[in-house]
Design a protein around this motif. Sequence first.
Motif, mmCIF file in Angstrom:
data_model
loop_
_atom_site.group_PDB
_atom_site.id
_atom_site.type_symbol
_atom_site.label_atom_id
_atom_site.label_comp_id
_atom_site.label_asym_id
_atom_site.label_seq_id
_atom_site.Cartn_x
_atom_site.Cartn_y
_atom_site.Cartn_z
ATOM 1 N N LYS A 87 -8.416 13.166 10.764
ATOM 2 C CA LYS A 87 -7.830 13.682 9.518
ATOM 3 C C LYS A 87 -6.345 13.328 9.435
ATOM 4 C CE LYS A 87 -7.300 17.836 6.749
ATOM 5 N NZ LYS A 87 -7.426 19.279 6.673
ATOM 6 N N LEU A 88 -5.629 13.463 10.550
ATOM 7 C CA LEU A 88 -4.207 13.110 10.570
ATOM 8 C C LEU A 88 -4.029 11.632 10.219
ATOM 9 C CD1 LEU A 88 -1.515 14.215 13.049
ATOM 10 C CD2 LEU A 88 -1.787 11.800 12.620
ATOM 11 N N VAL A 89 -4.810 10.764 10.847
ATOM 12 C CA VAL A 89 -4.703 9.320 10.587
ATOM 13 C C VAL A 89 -5.061 9.020 9.134
ATOM 14 C CG1 VAL A 89 -5.664 7.044 11.171
ATOM 15 C CG2 VAL A 89 -5.089 8.658 13.006
ATOM 16 N N GLN A 90 -6.144 9.610 8.643
ATOM 17 C CA GLN A 90 -6.577 9.356 7.268
ATOM 18 C C GLN A 90 -5.536 9.858 6.264
ATOM 19 O OE1 GLN A 90 -9.587 7.681 6.136
ATOM 20 N NE2 GLN A 90 -8.100 7.597 4.483
ATOM 21 N N ARG A 92 -2.320 10.120 6.737
ATOM 22 C CA ARG A 92 -1.177 9.197 6.779
ATOM 23 C C ARG A 92 -1.492 7.939 5.972
ATOM 24 N NH1 ARG A 92 1.027 12.766 6.807
ATOM 25 N NH2 ARG A 92 2.316 11.435 5.551
ATOM 26 N N ALA A 93 -2.704 7.415 6.123
ATOM 27 C CA ALA A 93 -3.097 6.224 5.370
ATOM 28 C C ALA A 93 -3.134 6.528 3.872
ATOM 29 C CB ALA A 93 -4.450 5.716 5.855
ATOM 30 N N ASN A 94 -3.684 7.677 3.504
ATOM 31 C CA ASN A 94 -3.776 8.065 2.087
ATOM 32 C C ASN A 94 -2.405 8.235 1.450
ATOM 33 O OD1 ASN A 94 -6.544 8.105 2.326
ATOM 34 N ND2 ASN A 94 -6.717 10.332 2.339
ATOM 35 N N GLU A 95 -1.439 8.667 2.252
ATOM 36 C CA GLU A 95 -0.087 8.884 1.730
ATOM 37 C C GLU A 95 0.797 7.654 1.885
ATOM 38 O OE1 GLU A 95 1.437 12.632 3.179
ATOM 39 O OE2 GLU A 95 -0.240 13.725 2.280
ATOM 40 N N SER A 96 0.164 6.515 2.166
ATOM 41 C CA SER A 96 0.846 5.211 2.248
ATOM 42 C C SER A 96 1.952 5.159 3.294
ATOM 43 C CB SER A 96 1.393 4.801 0.881
ATOM 44 O OG SER A 96 0.344 4.722 -0.050
ATOM 45 N N THR A 97 1.717 5.831 4.421
ATOM 46 C CA THR A 97 2.651 5.715 5.537
ATOM 47 C C THR A 97 2.661 4.258 5.981
ATOM 48 O OG1 THR A 97 2.228 7.976 6.246
ATOM 49 C CG2 THR A 97 3.092 6.474 7.916
ATOM 50 N N LYS A 98 3.836 3.681 6.124
ATOM 51 C CA LYS A 98 3.901 2.279 6.536
ATOM 52 C C LYS A 98 3.650 2.124 8.035
ATOM 53 C CE LYS A 98 6.794 0.554 2.882
ATOM 54 N NZ LYS A 98 8.076 0.109 2.437
ATOM 55 N N LYS A 99 4.236 3.042 8.821
ATOM 56 C CA LYS A 99 4.109 2.924 10.272
ATOM 57 C C LYS A 99 3.860 4.299 10.875
ATOM 58 C CE LYS A 99 7.710 1.393 12.501
ATOM 59 N NZ LYS A 99 8.771 0.582 13.108
#
Length: 157
Positions: A87-90, A92-99
């Motif tokens: 969930k944490l990884v998803q 971050r991806a959903n919120e367009s975290t670059k790194k």
Amino acid sequence: MKIQFWSVGKKHETYVNAGIEDFTHRISKYYPVQWTIIPVPKNAGMLSDMDLKKKEGETILEWLEQGDYLVALDERGKMLSSEGLAKLVQTRANESTKKLVFLIGGAYGIDAAVLKRANFTWSLSDLVFPHQLVRLILAEQVYRACTIIRNEKYHHS
């Protein structure tokens, strides 16, 4: 999103290297991924434990960029299930975290200034593991999180 694993210390030991490489390769099918080994300061033997931790922390803070999402691995952090990590990884991806940076500190832990900068502090376990094994466990768990996100067979709940 790029996933980066940062670890203070020496390069991967041979007894964990094959596993780390395998899981890192598997993660690369989902996200670009990279390991960065942060060298211990050259004069480490002449520094107190606290000064060494502070110096390592200064290097880490210099290397971090403003938009980086930092997950610090620390025994006083919050524990997550494999699904919680997914969930944490998803998120971050959903919120367009670059790194997305996962940080394993040095022998004496992570400096308070880095922990303050961290977006999330994560404890793998109540047990204490050698840093080399933490690298392998981290790589495997991030791979597991990727398979959970994609609803693939690797993870059995």
